[in-house]
Design a protein around this motif. Structure first.
Motif, PDB file in Angstrom:
ATOM      1  N   HIS A 261       0.874  -1.182   0.000  1.00  0.00           N
ATOM      2  CA  HIS A 261       0.000   0.000   0.000  1.00  0.00           C
ATOM      3  C   HIS A 261       0.904   1.223   0.000  1.00  0.00           C
ATOM      4  O   HIS A 261       1.315   1.721   1.053  1.00  0.00           O
ATOM      5  CB  HIS A 261      -0.914  -0.013   1.219  1.00  0.00           C
ATOM      6  N   LEU A 262       1.220   1.683  -1.199  1.00  0.00           N
ATOM      7  CA  LEU A 262       2.163   2.788  -1.374  1.00  0.00           C
ATOM      8  C   LEU A 262       1.381   4.092  -1.345  1.00  0.00           C
ATOM      9  O   LEU A 262       0.982   4.631  -2.380  1.00  0.00           O
ATOM     10  CB  LEU A 262       2.913   2.619  -2.697  1.00  0.00           C
ATOM     11  N   ARG A 263       1.186   4.604  -0.137  1.00  0.00           N
ATOM     12  CA  ARG A 263       0.329   5.801   0.034  1.00  0.00           C
ATOM     13  C   ARG A 263       1.129   7.057  -0.294  1.00  0.00           C
ATOM     14  O   ARG A 263       1.399   7.899   0.573  1.00  0.00           O
ATOM     15  CB  ARG A 263      -0.211   5.826   1.465  1.00  0.00           C
ATOM     16  N   TYR A 264       1.499   7.169  -1.562  1.00  0.00           N
ATOM     17  CA  TYR A 264       2.283   8.320  -2.008  1.00  0.00           C
ATOM     18  C   TYR A 264       1.513   9.032  -3.102  1.00  0.00           C
ATOM     19  O   TYR A 264       2.010   9.262  -4.208  1.00  0.00           O
ATOM     20  CB  TYR A 264       3.666   7.865  -2.502  1.00  0.00           C
ATOM     21  N   GLU A 265       0.258   9.350  -2.782  1.00  0.00           N
ATOM     22  CA  GLU A 265      -0.616  10.009  -3.729  1.00  0.00           C
ATOM     23  C   GLU A 265      -0.775  11.480  -3.349  1.00  0.00           C
ATOM     24  O   GLU A 265      -0.483  11.876  -2.221  1.00  0.00           O
ATOM     25  CB  GLU A 265      -1.983   9.316  -3.737  1.00  0.00           C
ATOM     26  N   LYS A 266      -1.232  12.264  -4.282  1.00  0.00           N
ATOM     27  CA  LYS A 266      -1.302  13.724  -4.109  1.00  0.00           C
ATOM     28  C   LYS A 266      -2.116  14.121  -2.887  1.00  0.00           C
ATOM     29  O   LYS A 266      -1.714  14.986  -2.097  1.00  0.00           O
ATOM     30  CB  LYS A 266      -1.877  14.367  -5.368  1.00  0.00           C
ATOM     31  N   ASP A 267      -3.287  13.479  -2.687  1.00  0.00           N
ATOM     32  CA  ASP A 267      -4.141  13.873  -1.575  1.00  0.00           C
ATOM     33  C   ASP A 267      -3.489  13.622  -0.223  1.00  0.00           C
ATOM     34  O   ASP A 267      -3.577  14.442   0.693  1.00  0.00           O
ATOM     35  CB  ASP A 267      -5.498  13.161  -1.654  1.00  0.00           C
TER      36      ASP A 267
ATOM     37  N   THR B 170       6.724  16.795   2.290  1.00  0.00           N
ATOM     38  CA  THR B 170       7.314  17.215   1.013  1.00  0.00           C
ATOM     39  C   THR B 170       8.769  16.787   0.873  1.00  0.00           C
ATOM     40  O   THR B 170       9.495  17.330   0.046  1.00  0.00           O
ATOM     41  CB  THR B 170       7.217  18.742   0.877  1.00  0.00           C
ATOM     42  N   HIS B 171       9.215  15.831   1.680  1.00  0.00           N
ATOM     43  CA  HIS B 171      10.611  15.381   1.617  1.00  0.00           C
ATOM     44  C   HIS B 171      10.962  14.898   0.211  1.00  0.00           C
ATOM     45  O   HIS B 171      10.232  14.116  -0.396  1.00  0.00           O
ATOM     46  CB  HIS B 171      10.835  14.250   2.626  1.00  0.00           C
ATOM     47  N   ASP B 172      12.077  15.352  -0.304  1.00  0.00           N
ATOM     48  CA  ASP B 172      12.609  14.955  -1.615  1.00  0.00           C
ATOM     49  C   ASP B 172      11.790  15.496  -2.790  1.00  0.00           C
ATOM     50  O   ASP B 172      11.994  15.064  -3.928  1.00  0.00           O
ATOM     51  CB  ASP B 172      12.719  13.426  -1.743  1.00  0.00           C
TER      52      ASP B 172
ATOM     53  N   THR C  63       8.726   7.156   1.043  1.00  0.00           N
ATOM     54  CA  THR C  63       8.773   7.398  -0.400  1.00  0.00           C
ATOM     55  C   THR C  63       8.971   6.069  -1.119  1.00  0.00           C
ATOM     56  O   THR C  63       9.424   5.086  -0.511  1.00  0.00           O
ATOM     57  CB  THR C  63       9.932   8.340  -0.763  1.00  0.00           C
ATOM     58  N   PRO C  64       8.665   5.993  -2.417  1.00  0.00           N
ATOM     59  CA  PRO C  64       8.913   4.749  -3.157  1.00  0.00           C
ATOM     60  C   PRO C  64      10.370   4.280  -3.047  1.00  0.00           C
ATOM     61  O   PRO C  64      10.624   3.086  -2.895  1.00  0.00           O
ATOM     62  CB  PRO C  64       8.544   5.131  -4.594  1.00  0.00           C
TER      63      PRO C  64
ATOM     64  N   TYR D 213       2.277  10.224  -6.899  1.00  0.00           N
ATOM     65  CA  TYR D 213       2.671  11.605  -7.172  1.00  0.00           C
ATOM     66  C   TYR D 213       4.084  11.634  -7.770  1.00  0.00           C
ATOM     67  O   TYR D 213       5.035  11.137  -7.169  1.00  0.00           O
ATOM     68  CB  TYR D 213       2.633  12.418  -5.885  1.00  0.00           C
ATOM     69  N   GLY D 214       4.196  12.201  -8.950  1.00  0.00           N
ATOM     70  CA  GLY D 214       5.474  12.218  -9.647  1.00  0.00           C
ATOM     71  C   GLY D 214       5.577  11.164 -10.722  1.00  0.00           C
ATOM     72  O   GLY D 214       6.531  11.158 -11.504  1.00  0.00           O
ATOM     73  N   GLY D 215       4.601  10.237 -10.752  1.00  0.00           N
ATOM     74  CA  GLY D 215       4.529   9.247 -11.821  1.00  0.00           C
ATOM     75  C   GLY D 215       5.704   8.288 -11.898  1.00  0.00           C
ATOM     76  O   GLY D 215       6.322   7.955 -10.879  1.00  0.00           O
ATOM     77  N   ASP D 216       6.026   7.858 -13.106  1.00  0.00           N
ATOM     78  CA  ASP D 216       7.064   6.841 -13.319  1.00  0.00           C
ATOM     79  C   ASP D 216       8.427   7.298 -12.832  1.00  0.00           C
ATOM     80  O   ASP D 216       9.233   6.479 -12.351  1.00  0.00           O
ATOM     81  CB  ASP D 216       7.148   6.476 -14.803  1.00  0.00           C
ATOM     82  N   SER D 217       8.717   8.583 -12.941  1.00  0.00           N
ATOM     83  CA  SER D 217      10.042   9.063 -12.509  1.00  0.00           C
ATOM     84  C   SER D 217      10.229   8.870 -11.006  1.00  0.00           C
ATOM     85  O   SER D 217      11.332   8.567 -10.541  1.00  0.00           O
ATOM     86  CB  SER D 217      10.220  10.540 -12.875  1.00  0.00           C
ATOM     87  N   ARG D 218       9.137   9.037 -10.224  1.00  0.00           N
ATOM     88  CA  ARG D 218       9.237   8.840  -8.783  1.00  0.00           C
ATOM     89  C   ARG D 218       9.317   7.361  -8.437  1.00  0.00           C
ATOM     90  O   ARG D 218       9.801   6.986  -7.377  1.00  0.00           O
ATOM     91  CB  ARG D 218       8.018   9.495  -8.116  1.00  0.00           C
ATOM     92  N   MET D 219       8.866   6.497  -9.351  1.00  0.00           N
ATOM     93  CA  MET D 219       8.883   5.052  -9.115  1.00  0.00           C
ATOM     94  C   MET D 219      10.149   4.378  -9.653  1.00  0.00           C
ATOM     95  O   MET D 219      10.335   3.177  -9.497  1.00  0.00           O
ATOM     96  CB  MET D 219       7.657   4.411  -9.786  1.00  0.00           C
TER      97      MET D 219
END
Length: 533
Positions: free
Chosen positions: A287-293, A301-303, A341-342, A368-374
């Motif tokens: 459960h990767l709770r790294y969504e905008k909301d 806002t780290h990183d 974070t991912p 949040y940040g899409g593929d680049s953040r993953m």
């Protein structure tokens, strides 16, 4: 001619020899795979997820006819295992083995003094609030409240005004008929208010948070003297976690884990995703709770870039029902209040010893940040799946514009996973953990975020290296955070008022001791008795 014939025979003999050798190698390789990744069995879903035969047949036919193609995975070499645990040859079975459940099993049957619902005094309307799992808990609590105040419960109204703006009705998300029928011996439930009461004056109440039975029996039930309809303006956290009658606590569990199952369409799609995920072998639901909301709400806002941080701050300031506006991100993270974070999750999983071949299901919305953040976690774990990879666009089309229904699919795949790991202890993480405890204490690893962020910061500034020593520390720290049986935690010592209730472990995070009993063998008889702990 004779020589040519002998040459042909020699050539054919060599071809046959090579073919036999190739077949032997394939057979040996297949046996090796089966040793480490046993063939996937058809998912045996618990009662709340058992599908009506017609729907199961419909989706079996659907899965054959539609052109879902197993995603192609890169053949590039997998990354070297830097963080390989305390032992490079970490036993595969030990890694996936669930914690001992100490023979705890569900015990939610009512007591002998429990009576079927009598003539009710009025009708309870409920407006749920929040996302899927916040609404689930609220609905189950309102079932108990209806029982306490002797009300007929009108099928609850789902929240359509929250951040997600989902237009789904109760029957779109849950099996309405099953909900009504399963609870028929507990509470009378109807689909809508009788026509003659549609215009009747209603008592609109914000029920007091974490209230006990006295509040409802006295203050709320007293409203029946003047009103036939009571409307609960909110449903979340309106019932105490502890110190309620045993039959009320068991009713909450029956409502949550038996009656409130998802609609047949959602369950069928969820089962399809589980089966396809199992085709890769045992899997982790992350459960990767790294969504905008979530990042906007928590102020984390780290990183992130300055532009991203400003965007999230603007969302928080413009969302009226989020009361806290001024948040120190650094302080939040240091206290363990931010989702990992991912990249941090990837380091954590490798430190625990999971190899790069581990299948992982991402239970989340848009990261949040899409593929680049993953990118970092994907480089460590290439078999990274989500709904959109496991199903065709056509299969997901009925759910795609409904955040609550999409979350329900993630819920099913998470509950059924071999291991569940949340990056943040939000509503879904807590709900799934509690459900997995109820179903036999399935393995749930809860990251110690406060401890981990200090480790990650040291790695980032070069004062700590990744390797065997670090891995051993992280493994040791999480030995007791894997979902083994324990009683629900009470309030933090010294807290008072609402802070005291807020500090308690929520009822649906851990239904022990109220709804789980431990089987104990007696010396005098061969039978096994259930003893409530």
């Amino acid at each position: 001619m004779q020589k040519k014939r002998w040459r042909k025979l020699g050539f054919m003999r060599r071809v046959l020899t090579c073919a036999i050798a190739l077949i032997s190698l394939v057979a040996l390789f297949s046996a090796h795979l089966h040793l480490f990744f046993p063939p996937s069995q058809v998912s045996m879903l618990p009662d709340p997820y058992k599908l009506p035969t017609q729907h199961e047949m419909q989706y079996q036919k659907l899965s054959r006819e539609r052109s879902w193609i197993r995603p192609h995975l890169s053949k590039a070499p997998l990354p070297a295992l830097k963080l390989d645990g305390a032992n490079r040859s970490l036993d595969f079975n030990k890694l996936w083995k669930p914690p001992p459940n100490r023979d705890f099993t569900p015990c939610v049957e009512p007591s002998s003094s429990y009576l079927a619902p009598q003539e009710t005094r009025g009708y309870l309307l409920v407006h749920t609030n929040g996302g899927l799992n916040q609404m689930r808990a609220g609905i189950c609590d309102m079932v108990a409240v209806a029982r306490i105040i002797n009300a007929t419960l009108v099928v609850p109204e789902l929240d359509k005004r929250s951040f997600w703006q989902d237009t789904s009705n109760f029957s779109d998300v849950f099996d309405e008929d099953y909900f009504i029928n399963t609870l028929s011996n507990d509470v009378k439930i109807i689909r809508k208010l009788p026509d003659d009461l549609m215009t009747a004056t209603r008592a609109v109440k914000h029920f007091r948070s974490w209230s006990g039975i006295d509040y409802y029996e006295q203050e709320i039930a007293r409203l029946w003297d003047d009103y036939q309809v009571i409307r609960a303006a909110k449903s979340d956290s309106r019932l105490a976690n502890n110190n309620l009658p045993p039959d009320i606590q068991k009713l909450r569990c029956r409502a949550c884990y038996e009656a409130l199952r998802f609609s047949p369409r959602i369950e069928a799609m969820g089962k399809l995703l589980v089966d396809r995920m199992r085709s890769y072998g045992p899997y982790i639901a992350l459960h990767l709770r790294y969504e905008k909301d979530m990042l906007a709400f928590s102020g984390c806002t780290h990183d992130l870039s300055i532009e991203e941080a400003n965007e999230l701050t603007a969302i928080r300031e413009n969302t009226s029902y989020w009361k806290v506006k001024d948040i120190d991100s650094t302080d939040q993270r240091a206290k363990g209040y931010c989702p990992l974070t991912p990249k941090e999750v990837g380091i954590f999983l490798r430190a625990l010893g999971f190899p790069p071949t581990t299948p992982i299901y991402i239970a989340a919305g848009e990261i949040y940040g899409g593929d680049s953040r993953m990118a970092d976690i994907t480089s460590l774990f290439p078999i990274l799946m989500k709904k959109e990879k496991l199903a065709t666009a056509e299969e997901l089309d009925p759910f795609i514009n409904h955040a609550t229904q999409m979350a329900a699919l993630d819920y099913i795949v998470s509950v059924e996973s071999d291991i569940f790991i949340p990056s943040y202890s939000g509503n879904m993480a807590r709900a799934v953990e509690g459900h997995r405890r109820f179903l036999g204490h399935r393995k749930t690893i809860s990251p110690d975020r406060k401890f981990l962020v200090r480790i990650f910061d040291k790695i980032a500034n070069g004062t700590m290296k990744q390797g065997k020593k670090l891995s051993s520390r992280i493994i040791e720290m999480h030995k007791r955070r894997q979902g083994s049986p324990r009683k629900r935690k009470g309030p933090i010592t010294g807290t008072k008022g609402t802070d005291r209730f807020r500090s308690e472990e929520a009822f649906y995070v851990n239904p022990l001791p109220d709804c789980l009993c431990q089987k104990e063998s007696t010396e005098n008889e061969n039978s096994t008795t259930a003893v409530l702990k």
